[in-house]
Enzyme design. Structure first.
Site, PDB file in Angstrom:
ATOM      1  N   PRO A   1      61.708  66.505  48.441  1.00  0.00           N
ATOM      2  CA  PRO A   1      60.513  66.627  47.364  1.00  0.00           C
ATOM      3  C   PRO A   1      61.191  66.074  46.044  1.00  0.00           C
ATOM      4  O   PRO A   1      62.062  65.915  45.694  1.00  0.00           O
ATOM      5  CB  PRO A   1      60.744  68.489  47.090  1.00  0.00           C
ATOM      6  CG  PRO A   1      62.121  68.740  47.271  1.00  0.00           C
ATOM      7  CD  PRO A   1      62.428  67.798  48.205  1.00  0.00           C
ATOM      8  N   GLY A   2      59.953  65.236  45.685  1.00  0.00           N
ATOM      9  CA  GLY A   2      59.887  64.636  44.315  1.00  0.00           C
ATOM     10  C   GLY A   2      58.926  65.321  43.242  1.00  0.00           C
ATOM     11  O   GLY A   2      59.323  66.121  42.609  1.00  0.00           O
ATOM     12  N   ARG A   3      57.744  64.861  43.530  1.00  0.00           N
ATOM     13  CA  ARG A   3      56.743  65.452  42.514  1.00  0.00           C
ATOM     14  C   ARG A   3      56.805  67.005  42.128  1.00  0.00           C
ATOM     15  O   ARG A   3      56.622  67.520  41.263  1.00  0.00           O
ATOM     16  CB  ARG A   3      55.324  64.956  43.283  1.00  0.00           C
ATOM     17  CG  ARG A   3      54.230  65.241  42.273  1.00  0.00           C
ATOM     18  CD  ARG A   3      52.839  65.154  43.041  1.00  0.00           C
ATOM     19  NE  ARG A   3      52.691  63.943  43.905  1.00  0.00           N
ATOM     20  CZ  ARG A   3      52.399  62.774  43.443  1.00  0.00           C
ATOM     21  NH1 ARG A   3      51.926  62.540  42.111  1.00  0.00           N
ATOM     22  NH2 ARG A   3      52.300  61.584  44.463  1.00  0.00           N
TER      23      ARG A   3
ATOM     24  N   ARG B   1      49.291  56.078  36.369  1.00  0.00           N
ATOM     25  CA  ARG B   1      48.688  56.677  37.403  1.00  0.00           C
ATOM     26  C   ARG B   1      47.087  56.795  37.347  1.00  0.00           C
ATOM     27  O   ARG B   1      46.786  56.363  38.443  1.00  0.00           O
ATOM     28  CB  ARG B   1      49.222  58.172  37.479  1.00  0.00           C
ATOM     29  CG  ARG B   1      50.609  58.441  37.849  1.00  0.00           C
ATOM     30  CD  ARG B   1      51.142  59.744  38.333  1.00  0.00           C
ATOM     31  NE  ARG B   1      50.813  60.060  39.661  1.00  0.00           N
ATOM     32  CZ  ARG B   1      49.660  60.772  39.969  1.00  0.00           C
ATOM     33  NH1 ARG B   1      49.023  61.370  38.998  1.00  0.00           N
ATOM     34  NH2 ARG B   1      49.270  60.807  41.259  1.00  0.00           N
TER      35      ARG B   1
ATOM     36  N   TYR C   1      45.986  54.639  40.586  1.00  0.00           N
ATOM     37  CA  TYR C   1      45.213  55.410  41.622  1.00  0.00           C
ATOM     38  C   TYR C   1      43.943  56.339  41.206  1.00  0.00           C
ATOM     39  O   TYR C   1      43.421  57.085  41.933  1.00  0.00           O
ATOM     40  CB  TYR C   1      46.436  56.491  42.211  1.00  0.00           C
ATOM     41  CG  TYR C   1      47.605  56.219  42.088  1.00  0.00           C
ATOM     42  CD1 TYR C   1      47.946  55.296  43.248  1.00  0.00           C
ATOM     43  CD2 TYR C   1      48.786  56.797  41.327  1.00  0.00           C
ATOM     44  CE1 TYR C   1      49.503  54.957  43.474  1.00  0.00           C
ATOM     45  CE2 TYR C   1      49.937  56.237  41.395  1.00  0.00           C
ATOM     46  CZ  TYR C   1      50.540  55.479  42.543  1.00  0.00           C
ATOM     47  OH  TYR C   1      51.850  54.987  42.425  1.00  0.00           O
TER      48      TYR C   1
ATOM     49  N   CYS D   1      45.663  45.721  26.519  1.00  0.00           N
ATOM     50  CA  CYS D   1      44.562  44.681  26.783  1.00  0.00           C
ATOM     51  C   CYS D   1      44.119  44.637  27.963  1.00  0.00           C
ATOM     52  O   CYS D   1      44.204  43.400  28.745  1.00  0.00           O
ATOM     53  CB  CYS D   1      45.176  43.299  25.915  1.00  0.00           C
ATOM     54  SG  CYS D   1      45.558  43.508  24.355  1.00  0.00           S
ATOM     55  N   GLU D   2      43.662  45.795  28.560  1.00  0.00           N
ATOM     56  CA  GLU D   2      43.245  45.566  30.091  1.00  0.00           C
ATOM     57  C   GLU D   2      42.111  46.962  29.881  1.00  0.00           C
ATOM     58  O   GLU D   2      42.321  47.986  29.577  1.00  0.00           O
ATOM     59  CB  GLU D   2      44.540  46.034  31.112  1.00  0.00           C
ATOM     60  CG  GLU D   2      45.293  45.071  31.173  1.00  0.00           C
ATOM     61  CD  GLU D   2      45.896  44.943  32.520  1.00  0.00           C
ATOM     62  OE1 GLU D   2      45.037  45.053  33.489  1.00  0.00           O
ATOM     63  OE2 GLU D   2      46.955  44.440  32.666  1.00  0.00           O
TER      64      GLU D   2
END
Ligand code: LLP
Length: 427
Positions: free
Chosen positions: A281-283, A319, A323, A349-350
């Protein structure tokens, strides 16, 4: 004294609201924004919850370091007896540096280089999760050179749809990860050709932020059927690694899988398995334990939309840009205010530097404190210095206390290693 590790729901926070016993508004008076804050107790609670759900099984948690690799977080894992799932030499170094023993480290990833494999062999990690025949050949060659035997699992690509975002789905046949059961079968049949590799494990990881137990059940059923087939053919299986992927709550209404249900799915699928079960498990362990604190730089009324410009940006939390991920945004203002709809953006600047579109929030002004929730996983870990914005500070909270676990990067640190082209050479 027991401190609450969770934040109350809603898009405003009561002025007395605490995160792991720490008043975040007072904290933000001491530490310049933007910064990440993590609740140690929330992480400990997640570890304990998952361990409870696995009670009675021979199960080891190997935390997927990529989710949040801050050394202080890794030390929390080490203290709780949690191992590590690594995907690079850098992660191996961090894990060992933080005190995670090599025998609790597993190594995943499609692109392990010869150098990385040799380092992990020398460190004596628990096992390699192999993802291609070429990698198996390479492991054999290197283990033989070092006069050792490597333990390995084959990562199965079960061709299961994890029902998550396409960019974090890993268990479909068209994804780059793992090998088919047909190919894995050939590996076991030919394992005599690899005397320095003890191929006695299976591994599966179908994706991330999974909110339904069904894809897990499906993938585990395929792996379990293969394990039984292998045992019948005389190949003993010492470990089954069920990967990571457990989802978390990013917005109200999302219903993550209860740990008990996840544990039950593992028990059902692997009934009768007498080896060790590994989990990566990570998240799940860190996401909800983290928040990103940021201040409003200005409110800009555009031709069509009202922009809330924050001092955090896509370089601090990628994120939403990468995503289209939803993160709750909370205004840390005490008094009630009229509500407005904002596009919540950073200064980079995007156009993609957008945290939320058309989000309803209390009226905000320059200097107001804003909190972005559920940023403990894949937040700081995916940060960059794009637009020459130094890496943000990270702060660990623990029962009313706080400690800086990464200081804000200085400009000198940001350019460390860069230099004018002076010492020209020809190859
Ligand atoms: N094991 C393997 C082999 C993995 O590739 C991953 C994650 C994990 C375990 C841990 O998965 P988790 O429990 O965290 O779902 N940056 C993306 C997530 C990428 C996940 C990559 N692999 C995001 O922010 O959503």
């Amino acid at each position: 004294m027991q401190h609450t590790a969770t934040l109350a729901a809603g898009d405003t926070l009561h002025p007395d609201a605490l995160f792991d016993g720490v008043d975040l508004r007072r904290l933000a008076e001491r530490i310049p924004t933007p910064f990440h804050a993590y609740s140690a107790n929330a992480i400990r609670a997640r570890i304990a919850g998952l361990q409870d759900a696995l009670h009675g099984l021979d199960a080891t948690l190997c935390y997927a370091i990529k989710a949040n690799s801050n050394v202080a977080i890794l030390q929390l894992m080490a203290e709780a007896g949690v191992g590590a799932d690594i995907v690079s030499s850098g992660e191996l170094w961090r894990a060992l540096h933080a005190g995670i023993p090599a025998e609790r480290i597993v190594f995943s990833g499609v692109g392990k280089t010869a150098g990385e494999i040799a380092e992990a062999l020398a460190a004596g990690i628990q096992r390699f999760n192999l993802e291609s025949a070429d990698e198996l050949d390479m492991l054999q060659t290197l283990a033989e050179e070092l006069g050792t035997t490597a333990r390995a699992a084959v990562r199965i690509n079960p061709d299961v749809d994890a029902q998550t975002h396409a960019k974090i789905s890993t268990g479909k046949a068209e994804n780059k990860f793992g090998v088919s059961i047909d190919e894995a079968r050939r590996w076991f049949a030919g394992s005599a050709r690899f005397p320095n590799v003890r191929l006695d494990g299976l591994h599966v990881h179908i994706g991330s932020q999974i909110l339904s137990v069904e894809p897990f059940r499906l993938a585990l059923a395929r792996v379990a059927a293969f394990w039984r087939e292998l045992e019948n053919a005389g190949h003993a299986i010492a470990s089954i690694d069920v990967g990571g992927g457990l989802g978390v709550r990013y917005r109200e209404g999302q219903a993550p899988i209860a740990p008990a249900d996840y544990g039950q799915a593992i028990r059902d699928a692997l009934a009768g398995f007498r080896g060790r079960i590994l989990l990566e498990p990570g998240r799940y362990l860190v996401a909800e334990a983290g928040v990103l604190l940021t201040r409003v730089v200005r409110v800009k009324q555009g031709e069509r939309r009202r922009f809330l410009v924050l001092d955090a940006a896509m370089n601090d939390l990628l994120r939403p840009s990468l995503y289209d991920a939803w993160h709750d945004i909370v205004a840390l203002v005490g008094e009630p205010r009229p509500r407005h709809r904002y596009d919540v953006v950073g200064p980079v600047c995007e156009t993609g530097d957008t945290f939320a579109v058309d989000r309803e929030l209390p009226e905000l002004r320059a200097g107001d404190l804003v909190l972005i929730r559920t940023t403990g996983a894949y937040g700081a870990a995916m940060a960059s210095t794009y637009n020459s914005r130094p890496l943000a500070a990270e702060v660990l909270l623990d029962s009313g206390r706080h400690a800086i676990v990464r200081r804000r990067q200085s400009f000198e640190e940001m350019v460390a290693g860069e230099q004018p082209a002076r010492d020209w050479e020809t190859a």
